[in-house]
Structure formats: structure tokens, C-alpha cells
Design a protein around this motif. Structure first.
Motif, PDB file in Angstrom:
ATOM      1  N   VAL A   7       0.840  -1.206   0.000  1.00  0.00           N
ATOM      2  CA  VAL A   7       0.000   0.000   0.000  1.00  0.00           C
ATOM      3  C   VAL A   7       0.876   1.257   0.000  1.00  0.00           C
ATOM      4  N   ALA A   8       1.948   1.244   0.792  1.00  0.00           N
ATOM      5  CA  ALA A   8       2.855   2.391   0.827  1.00  0.00           C
ATOM      6  C   ALA A   8       3.449   2.664  -0.547  1.00  0.00           C
ATOM      7  N   PHE A   9       3.797   1.601  -1.266  1.00  0.00           N
ATOM      8  CA  PHE A   9       4.351   1.745  -2.618  1.00  0.00           C
ATOM      9  C   PHE A   9       3.292   2.330  -3.560  1.00  0.00           C
ATOM     10  N   ALA A  10       2.069   1.831  -3.462  1.00  0.00           N
ATOM     11  CA  ALA A  10       0.997   2.285  -4.352  1.00  0.00           C
ATOM     12  C   ALA A  10       0.606   3.733  -4.115  1.00  0.00           C
ATOM     13  N   LYS A  11       0.955   4.272  -2.973  1.00  0.00           N
ATOM     14  CA  LYS A  11       0.641   5.675  -2.688  1.00  0.00           C
ATOM     15  C   LYS A  11       1.623   6.631  -3.358  1.00  0.00           C
ATOM     16  N   ILE A  12       2.773   6.108  -3.790  1.00  0.00           N
ATOM     17  CA  ILE A  12       3.757   6.982  -4.424  1.00  0.00           C
ATOM     18  C   ILE A  12       3.923   6.697  -5.912  1.00  0.00           C
ATOM     19  N   VAL A  13       3.367   5.606  -6.381  1.00  0.00           N
ATOM     20  CA  VAL A  13       3.437   5.287  -7.806  1.00  0.00           C
ATOM     21  C   VAL A  13       2.182   4.490  -8.152  1.00  0.00           C
ATOM     22  N   PRO A  14       1.564   4.725  -9.306  1.00  0.00           N
ATOM     23  CA  PRO A  14       0.288   4.079  -9.634  1.00  0.00           C
ATOM     24  C   PRO A  14       0.415   2.621 -10.035  1.00  0.00           C
ATOM     25  N   ILE A  15       0.633   1.772  -9.055  1.00  0.00           N
ATOM     26  CA  ILE A  15       0.676   0.333  -9.271  1.00  0.00           C
ATOM     27  C   ILE A  15      -0.581  -0.298  -8.672  1.00  0.00           C
ATOM     28  N   VAL A  16      -0.748  -1.585  -8.905  1.00  0.00           N
ATOM     29  CA  VAL A  16      -1.860  -2.327  -8.325  1.00  0.00           C
ATOM     30  C   VAL A  16      -1.303  -3.210  -7.209  1.00  0.00           C
ATOM     31  N   PRO A  17      -1.616  -2.930  -5.947  1.00  0.00           N
ATOM     32  CA  PRO A  17      -1.171  -3.818  -4.869  1.00  0.00           C
ATOM     33  C   PRO A  17      -1.787  -5.205  -5.040  1.00  0.00           C
ATOM     34  N   THR A  18      -1.024  -6.237  -4.750  1.00  0.00           N
ATOM     35  CA  THR A  18      -1.492  -7.608  -4.928  1.00  0.00           C
ATOM     36  C   THR A  18      -1.704  -8.335  -3.607  1.00  0.00           C
ATOM     37  N   ALA A  19      -1.481  -7.651  -2.498  1.00  0.00           N
ATOM     38  CA  ALA A  19      -1.718  -8.249  -1.184  1.00  0.00           C
ATOM     39  C   ALA A  19      -3.203  -8.162  -0.840  1.00  0.00           C
ATOM     40  N   ALA A  20      -3.756  -9.248  -0.367  1.00  0.00           N
ATOM     41  CA  ALA A  20      -5.188  -9.301  -0.054  1.00  0.00           C
ATOM     42  C   ALA A  20      -5.575  -8.208   0.923  1.00  0.00           C
ATOM     43  N   GLY A  21      -6.657  -7.507   0.611  1.00  0.00           N
ATOM     44  CA  GLY A  21      -7.152  -6.454   1.477  1.00  0.00           C
ATOM     45  C   GLY A  21      -6.585  -5.081   1.199  1.00  0.00           C
ATOM     46  N   ALA A  22      -5.570  -4.995   0.333  1.00  0.00           N
ATOM     47  CA  ALA A  22      -4.962  -3.698   0.033  1.00  0.00           C
ATOM     48  C   ALA A  22      -5.966  -2.753  -0.618  1.00  0.00           C
ATOM     49  N   ASN A  23      -6.919  -3.305  -1.339  1.00  0.00           N
ATOM     50  CA  ASN A  23      -7.911  -2.474  -2.032  1.00  0.00           C
ATOM     51  C   ASN A  23      -8.828  -1.717  -1.072  1.00  0.00           C
ATOM     52  N   LEU A  24      -8.842  -2.118   0.194  1.00  0.00           N
ATOM     53  CA  LEU A  24      -9.735  -1.490   1.174  1.00  0.00           C
ATOM     54  C   LEU A  24      -9.096  -0.307   1.888  1.00  0.00           C
TER      55      LEU A  24
END
Length: 423
Positions: free
Chosen positions: A331-348
Motif C-alpha cells: 500500500v505504501a508503494f501504491a501511494k507513491i506510484v500508480p501500481i496495483v497492490p497484490t496483497a489481499a485487502g490492500a484495495n480497502l
């Protein structure tokens, strides 16, 4: 998105370092040093990577992590180092490279080491790195081939379009309307990119099969009809003529920035160039979800962290790989670059919902992208001899677009080549 496009899209994205996530500690008996190889992340994301490593080493003082970014030579250097007895311990690979390394017996079965992997990561992402029923990598970050659709609202109004297309089938009529009414292209679909096999993704997006066992399954009349639809658009100049010569992502950025394309489909990073070079068009840009095919899925690729069998410190490597890919750090990575987190629950994570309400196109697109991890699908299954398969397929697709072969003959010839290679 193929691996190079995904890695290079990260290099184009902006970065600022938020607070990093901590994780559970894990003690080791004696200090060890492990080598961690990444792919095209340095120097752009040194701050993030080094920050996570610092947090990890604080929680695990018995393990030192040496961060090395290998870029385009990673695959060959991995083989060389393993043969020389100097294997890295954690290696950042992608779908195709994981398949090849697993087939060559170079990777550790991660599924046996992480029995709760299905609880920690999205099932679809795990499938991307499963070969022969065994999991050879922990999902790290991913991207969609389409993702979101940015559109130039001024051009849309000029074209008199009242309802934006929701499906790729509707995009065909949309492309014609926009071009006829404005002179600008409405759509720049990826039909043949340097990474190879692009039109296979088009078939998969429409729910059409690609392979059946060791036999190509893409030479049916339904496949030929779909291919012909795109050929007709190309011949009538309803899609850009440079699509056979330029990578679609780059071409879309160029034309959209110049006001010659009404939509740009992809990740938020596609808008960076627009924001920097044409502020008026950026201000007119609005964001919506990308049209999907009849298959109702979003195709994309992903990155993983693997452990070579030749690692001298597999226990410590596993502790680090799990830390790097845990939900908080993804999630921390996705906040600085537009990637898709693949860890369950990250979408929440509430941060993504906040981004979706932003009026800034890039921020809104980033929020929309990040929450769609559960919908991610690999359009093209892992294939042996992928380079040769893609070349024979792309050569035939190009021949069809240039009128050298009919759509059906091109697919028949590609299927014949595939059947020889697959068997």
C-alpha cells in the motif's frame, strides 16, 4: 502490460516517500547478508526501497540486505551468477521470466514455504506465478493493460458524444464518431507492440481462448472476425496508422498531448506527459473506468519476488520477501506510484477511496487503479518458447493489417507455427 512497460511506467512516475510500514519481527541465529535484485526500480525508487530495507533491518538485526538494481540484464546475470555460485537471494522477476526460471529448475517452491499464501495475496496474482501447480514467487506489484480511460472532454463535446463507451465493442462506433466529427482519433488500441503477443490480449479480453493443451486455439472464425474488425478500422484510418510502427502507450501519449486523440487508456502514468506538456488538455481531462471486452476482465501483468534454489540463505531470504510484499508495504508503494497492490485487502485502504474523489486526473486514476487488484487477470498464460511464439504471431498479425494475408489465413499460419513450437 508486459514486464518492460510496467517497469518503465514506474520510472516515468513521480515519487514522494510516505511513512513506511512495519512488520512482524523474525530473529535469526547469526548475522547474514542477502542480495536483493530488483528490475528497473533504481534510482527513481531508491528512497522507497531503502526505506523498507531500513525498517526490515531494524526489525531483523541479524539480516543485512544488499539492494542491487539490474535492469535489462537481469535474466542473463541471474543465470550467470547461479552458475558461478554467487546467486542472489531474492530476485524481482515478472510472469514470463518466472515461468522460464521455474522450467529451468532455478527457483524455490514458495508455496511449500508460505502455506497461507492464499490468505495473504489475491488468488489471481498467485496464479500468475504458479507453474506446474507450484508457486514460485510472492506477488509484489502489478499493472493493468487498460486500467482507466482518460478523455479530453472538449473533444468529446465537439463530437457530440452523450454516453461514453463501456465495452470495447462500443469503442468501435465511438472511434468512428469522434474521427468523423472532429478529425481527431477516438481510440488508439494496442494491436502490435514490441513486447509481443499484444493481439492475444485482445482475444482474451473478449473471452476467446488462446490455447487448448499444447494446441493453439486462436484460429477460429470468431477470432478472425474480431481481428478483421480492427483491420477495417485501420484501413479506414479510424485508428492511428502508426500503431504498427510505434508502441501504443508512447503513441497514445503523443497524440493525446497534441489534441489528436480523444482518449488515452492505461495507467495514471500515461497522463504525466500530458500534465507537463499541455496544461489545457490536462485541465480538460476526465477519468472513468476503461472499457472492457466480452470477457469482462481486466488484463495485466505483475512482478514477483522469487528465491533461487542456489541462494545460500533461503530462510532469511523468505523473511525479507514476505516483509517486502506484505500489505502495508505494498500500500505504501501504491501511494507513491500508480501500481496495483497484490496483497489481499490492500484495495480497502481508505487512502485510495480519498484519491478517487480527487478532481486531479492523475490522483483520481491512481485511486481507481489501486483498488482493482482482485479483478486482475493474466491475459496470456505462461508459455514456453514465448519469444518465438510471439514473433510468429505478431508477424502474421502485421501481415493481415497490411493486406498481405486475410485475417483467417494469418491466424491459421500463426496457429500452425505455434503447434510446432508447443509440441
Amino acid at each position: 502490460m508486459k514486464k518492460a512497460a510496467l517497469a518503465l511506467s514506474l520510472a516515468l512516475a513521480g515519487s514522494s516517500l510516505p511513512g513506511l510500514a512495519s512488520a512482524q519481527t523474525a530473529a535469526t541465529q547469526s548475522p547474514v547478508s542477502i542480495d536483493f535484485w530488483t528490475f528497473y526500480l533504481s534510482p527513481k525508487f531508491d528512497g522507497y526501497i531503502n526505506g523498507v530495507i531500513a525498517e526490515f533491518q531494524k526489525a531483523n538485526p541479524g539480516i543485512k540486505v544488499n539492494y542491487i538494481d539490474k535492469q535489462g540484464t537481469l535474466e542473463q546475470e541471474l543465470i550467470t551468477n547461479i552458475s558461478l555460485g554467487t546467486s542472489p537471494d531474492v530476485v524481482n522477476l515478472w510472469v514470463e521470466s518466472t515461468q522460464k526460471a521455474a522450467d529451468s529448475g532455478l527457483l524455490t517452491d514458495m508455496g511449500a514455504l508460505v502455506p497461507n499464501a492464499k490468505r495473504l495475496y489475491y488468488a489471481n496474482s498467485l496464479n500468475n506465478f504458479t507453474v506446474g501447480g507450484k508457486l514460485y514467487g510472492l506477488p509484489w506489484y502489478a499493472s493493468f493493460d487498460a486500467g482507466v480511460m482518460a478523455y479530453n472532454n472538449d473533444l468529446i463535446k465537439k463530437a457530440g458524444v452523450m454516453s461514453l463507451p463501456k465495452t470495447t465493442a462500443q469503442m468501435v462506433a465511438f472511434a468512428k464518431t469522434v474521427k468523423d466529427k472532429t478529425g481527431a482519433y477516438g481510440w488508439s488500441p494496442a494491436v502490435k507492440d514490441p513486447q509481443g503477443g499484444t493481439f492475444l490480449g485482445v482475444f482474451a479480453g473478449e473471452g476467446l481462448p488462446l490455447v487448448s493443451g499444447n494446441t493453439a486455439a486462436f484460429s477460429t472464425p470468431a477470432h478472425a472476425k474480431l481481428l478483421q474488425t480492427y483491420i477495417d478500422l485501420y484501413k479506414a484510418d479510424y485508428i492511428p496508422q502508426d500503431l504498427l510502427r510505434k508502441e501504443a502507450f508512447q503513441l497514445s501519449q503523443e497524440l493525446y498531448t497534441q489534441g489528436k486523440l480523444a482518449t488515452i487508456i492505461g495507467g495514471p502514468q500515461a497522463l504525466n506527459r500530458v500534465r507537463d506538456n499541455n496544461k489545457a488538455i490536462y485541465a480538460s481531462s476526465m477519468i472513468t473506468t476503461a472499457p472492457v471486452g466480452a470477457g469482462r476482465t481486466q488484463a495485466g501483468g505483475g512482478m514477483t519476488l522469487t528465491i533461487p534454489k542456489a541462494s545460500k540463505h533461503p530462510k532469511e531470504a523468505l523473511i525479507f520477501a514476505q516483509f517486502m510484499t506484505n500489505k502495508l508495504n505494498q500500500v505504501a508503494f501504491a501511494k507513491i506510484v500508480p501500481i496495483v497492490p497484490t496483497a489481499a485487502g490492500a484495495n480497502l485502504d481508505p487512502a485510495f477511496a480519498k484519491l478517487q474523489s480527487s478532481k486531479d486526473p492523475i490522483e483520481k486514476a491512481t485511486g481507481l487503479i489501486a483498488v482493482n487488484g482482485p479483478k486482475l487477470r493474466s491475459a496470456i498464460p505462461p508459455l514456453k518458447n514465448a519469444t518465438d511464439l510471439f514473433k510468429s504471431f505478431d508477424d502474421n498479425i502485421e501481415a493481415a493489417f497490411l493486406g498481405r494475408k486475410t485475417a483467417q489465413q494469418a491466424l491459421n499460419d500463426a496457429a500452425d507455427a505455434w503447434n510446432k513450437l508447443l509440441k
